[in-house]
Design a protein around this motif. Structure first.
Motif, PDB file in Angstrom:
ATOM      1  N   PHE A 108      36.624 165.087  75.460  1.00 59.39           N
ATOM      2  CA  PHE A 108      35.719 165.690  76.437  1.00 59.39           C
ATOM      3  C   PHE A 108      36.111 165.314  77.859  1.00 59.39           C
ATOM      4  CE2 PHE A 108      31.905 165.593  79.067  1.00 59.39           C
ATOM      5  CZ  PHE A 108      31.397 166.864  78.863  1.00 59.39           C
ATOM      6  N   PHE A 109      36.591 164.094  78.056  1.00 59.57           N
ATOM      7  CA  PHE A 109      36.895 163.601  79.396  1.00 59.57           C
ATOM      8  C   PHE A 109      38.328 163.883  79.828  1.00 59.57           C
ATOM      9  CE2 PHE A 109      33.486 160.847  77.782  1.00 59.57           C
ATOM     10  CZ  PHE A 109      32.512 161.163  78.719  1.00 59.57           C
ATOM     11  N   ASP A 110      39.061 164.656  79.063  1.00 63.27           N
ATOM     12  CA  ASP A 110      40.448 164.984  79.397  1.00 63.27           C
ATOM     13  C   ASP A 110      40.497 165.703  80.745  1.00 63.27           C
ATOM     14  OD1 ASP A 110      43.195 165.087  78.964  1.00 63.27           O
ATOM     15  OD2 ASP A 110      43.076 167.119  78.116  1.00 63.27           O
ATOM     16  N   GLY A 111      41.354 165.221  81.646  1.00 62.33           N
ATOM     17  CA  GLY A 111      41.503 165.841  82.949  1.00 62.33           C
ATOM     18  C   GLY A 111      40.556 165.287  84.007  1.00 62.33           C
ATOM     19  N   MET A 112      39.692 164.356  83.635  1.00 62.78           N
ATOM     20  CA  MET A 112      38.770 163.755  84.607  1.00 62.78           C
ATOM     21  C   MET A 112      39.320 162.410  85.056  1.00 62.78           C
ATOM     22  SD  MET A 112      35.101 164.534  82.779  1.00 62.78           S
ATOM     23  CE  MET A 112      34.019 164.020  84.088  1.00 62.78           C
ATOM     24  N   GLU A 161      36.734 157.687  88.028  1.00 61.95           N
ATOM     25  CA  GLU A 161      35.485 157.745  88.793  1.00 61.95           C
ATOM     26  C   GLU A 161      34.591 158.871  88.293  1.00 61.95           C
ATOM     27  OE1 GLU A 161      37.371 158.250  92.470  1.00 61.95           O
ATOM     28  OE2 GLU A 161      38.021 156.166  92.545  1.00 61.95           O
ATOM     29  N   GLU A 162      35.176 160.012  87.967  1.00 63.48           N
ATOM     30  CA  GLU A 162      34.391 161.138  87.455  1.00 63.48           C
ATOM     31  C   GLU A 162      33.781 160.809  86.095  1.00 63.48           C
ATOM     32  OE1 GLU A 162      36.579 165.088  89.279  1.00 63.48           O
ATOM     33  OE2 GLU A 162      37.579 164.009  87.647  1.00 63.48           O
ATOM     34  N   VAL A 163      34.540 160.100  85.266  1.00 59.33           N
ATOM     35  CA  VAL A 163      34.037 159.700  83.948  1.00 59.33           C
ATOM     36  C   VAL A 163      32.850 158.754  84.110  1.00 59.33           C
ATOM     37  CG1 VAL A 163      34.580 158.419  81.836  1.00 59.33           C
ATOM     38  CG2 VAL A 163      36.230 160.056  82.750  1.00 59.33           C
TER      39      VAL A 163
END
Length: 196
Positions: free
Chosen positions: A65-69, A72-74
């Motif tokens: 789900f957090f791929d590419g984040m 800090e965004e996570v």
């Protein structure tokens, strides 16, 4: 109770229609839904793809789900997830303010001890009790009396409590003896305050 409107998420194909697995070269039935992207609108059926059991398991093993984040965004996403991604406000910033006609009876000045803001309304100042020191407040609490009690009320309360907690009545109980000592000290202090 209001009925909830059912939203069709496209889980089941229309009667008699066959949904094929979205994996290339697979001709089995696509019965299991998987997201195409990290979309915020999960109600749109077009945001999903459909797989058979074997391929949805394969998809779930590789889905991130957090791929590419960024990190800090996570972290921000995880912090916002605590409140369900709804807006929040600093504690106490959206509370009601006391109105001018608010009457507050605080005989032991608890409000002042908690650091509450001073109420400047005329009515509050009229209903507020006279200032008392900490020792007097503690003595009143021991005897369960209000500030401004008369000497006769103080004597009556002392007599009631002395009868109740006297060690002879309690069979020589050491706890009752300590309680009676506190009651006598409070009585002595309040009697001296009332006489002065």
């Amino acid at each position: 109770m209001a009925k909830r409107k059912k939203i069709d998420l496209g889980d089941t194909p229309p009667e008699g229609m066959f949904r094929q697995c979205n994996h290339p070269d697979c001709f089995e039935s696509g019965e299991f839904r998987a997201p195409k992207s990290r979309s915020e609108d999960r109600r749109n059926p077009e945001d999903y793809q459909w797989f058979c059991l074997g391929h949805v398991r394969e998809f779930n093993k590789s889905w991130n789900f957090f791929d590419g984040m960024s990190d800090e965004e996570v972290l921000r996403y995880k912090d916002e997830d605590i409140t369900g991604h709804r807006p929040t406000w600093k504690m106490g910033s959206r509370t009601a303010k006391p109105r001018g006609d608010y009457q507050y009876d605080d005989p032991f000045d608890f409000r002042e001890d908690m650091g509450a803001h001073e109420d400047t309304s005329q009515q509050y100042r009229q209903t507020a009790s006279p200032k008392i020191d900490k020792e007097e407040r503690d003595a009143l609490a021991v005897l369960n009396l209000r500030p401004g009690s008369s000497l006769s009320e103080i004597k009556r309360r002392h007599k009631e409590l002395a009868k109740k907690y006297h060690p002879d009545v309690r069979g020589g109980d050491k706890k009752a003896e300590e309680i009676l000592k506190n009651i006598n000290q409070a009585y002595t202090h309040l009697r001296s305050c009332a006489n002065s």
